[in-house]
Design a protein around this motif. Sequence first.
Motif, PDB file in Angstrom:
ATOM      1  N   ILE A  50       1.068  -1.025  -0.270  1.00 51.32           N
ATOM      2  CA  ILE A  50       0.130   0.109   0.144  1.00 51.32           C
ATOM      3  C   ILE A  50       0.848   1.264   0.052  1.00 51.32           C
ATOM      4  N   GLN A  51       0.525   2.253  -0.750  1.00 54.36           N
ATOM      5  CA  GLN A  51       1.166   3.246  -0.928  1.00 54.36           C
ATOM      6  C   GLN A  51       0.082   4.569  -0.878  1.00 54.36           C
ATOM      7  N   SER A  52       0.837   5.575   0.098  1.00 55.51           N
ATOM      8  CA  SER A  52      -0.048   7.026   0.106  1.00 55.51           C
ATOM      9  C   SER A  52       0.182   7.657  -1.259  1.00 55.51           C
ATOM     10  N   LEU A  53      -1.161   8.357  -1.608  1.00 56.27           N
ATOM     11  CA  LEU A  53      -1.033   9.123  -2.911  1.00 56.27           C
ATOM     12  C   LEU A  53      -0.991  10.563  -2.474  1.00 56.27           C
ATOM     13  N   SER A  54      -0.255  11.258  -3.535  1.00 55.90           N
ATOM     14  CA  SER A  54      -0.033  12.716  -3.254  1.00 55.90           C
ATOM     15  C   SER A  54       0.236  13.117  -4.771  1.00 55.90           C
ATOM     16  N   VAL A  55       0.283  14.611  -5.031  1.00 55.05           N
ATOM     17  CA  VAL A  55       0.583  14.906  -6.119  1.00 55.05           C
ATOM     18  C   VAL A  55       2.128  14.650  -6.531  1.00 55.05           C
ATOM     19  N   GLU A  56       2.878  14.198  -5.831  1.00 55.32           N
ATOM     20  CA  GLU A  56       4.212  13.937  -6.114  1.00 55.32           C
ATOM     21  C   GLU A  56       4.426  12.494  -6.533  1.00 55.32           C
ATOM     22  N   HIS A  57       3.467  11.641  -6.195  1.00 54.56           N
ATOM     23  CA  HIS A  57       3.473  10.005  -6.522  1.00 54.56           C
ATOM     24  C   HIS A  57       3.772  10.028  -7.886  1.00 54.56           C
ATOM     25  N   PRO A  58       4.971   9.297  -8.197  1.00 58.89           N
ATOM     26  CA  PRO A  58       5.011   9.054  -9.844  1.00 58.89           C
ATOM     27  C   PRO A  58       3.964   8.676 -10.734  1.00 58.89           C
ATOM     28  N   ALA A  59       3.044   7.708 -10.163  1.00 60.30           N
ATOM     29  CA  ALA A  59       1.864   7.403 -10.877  1.00 60.30           C
ATOM     30  C   ALA A  59       0.782   8.279 -10.980  1.00 60.30           C
ATOM     31  N   VAL A  60       0.786   9.279 -10.100  1.00 59.28           N
ATOM     32  CA  VAL A  60      -0.215  10.619 -10.191  1.00 59.28           C
ATOM     33  C   VAL A  60       0.178  11.325 -11.156  1.00 59.28           C
ATOM     34  N   VAL A  61       1.448  11.646 -10.862  1.00 58.04           N
ATOM     35  CA  VAL A  61       2.152  12.473 -12.273  1.00 58.04           C
ATOM     36  C   VAL A  61       2.017  11.952 -13.667  1.00 58.04           C
ATOM     37  N   GLU A  62       2.138  10.857 -13.761  1.00 66.33           N
ATOM     38  CA  GLU A  62       1.823  10.160 -15.093  1.00 66.33           C
ATOM     39  C   GLU A  62       0.375  10.300 -15.703  1.00 66.33           C
TER      40      GLU A  62
END
Length: 189
Positions: free
Chosen positions: A167-179
């Motif tokens: 489990i990973q926390s999401l944020s605007v910096e998360h690589p998958a969020v950026v992509e």
Amino acid sequence: MPQPLRLFRCYPKAAGARTGMPGHWTFVPRPQFHGRWDNSDLYDSWYFSRSAVGAIAESFYNKRTWIPEVFLTAAGEPRALAEFRYTGPEVVDLDDAAALVQLNVRPSEIVVQDLGVTQQISRGIFESEGSARGGLSWWSSQMPSESSILLWGAGGKPPAGLELVGIQSLSVEHPAVVEAAARLYRELG
């Protein structure tokens, strides 16, 4: 035996949430009526993506600007991305022409946003192949290059063969969020 599938799912994580309860990765709302493939009288619907980017796209597509608050729960905790390994029964691939011919289903019936159509397709597959199949897959409505997966569950328990990897926390910096933001033309702010 088919290769294990890597699956991803976003959810509103809550510290201390118990198994099967809101905020825990094992929670699915019941009964389910509004999802594309839901048939709550037959099964619980567990929705996933084959990629982290696809899961994020499906979860947050409706927000034009992805600000930090988009990735927080109402309680201010980071939303989460769960990764799974699935080794259960094979899923029906609704992006495969041969499968559609066998089911007597047209691609336009998969694409349509008409729950009466898509839920009936899923019902037919479950009733004819439910124990031999774990669910179905199709192309993402938000990002067609990604695959979405529905696994059939029962009794509020995770589907057989589903194992949590991390489990990973999401944020605007998360690589998958950026992509995902770049591929959906969303503004990160």
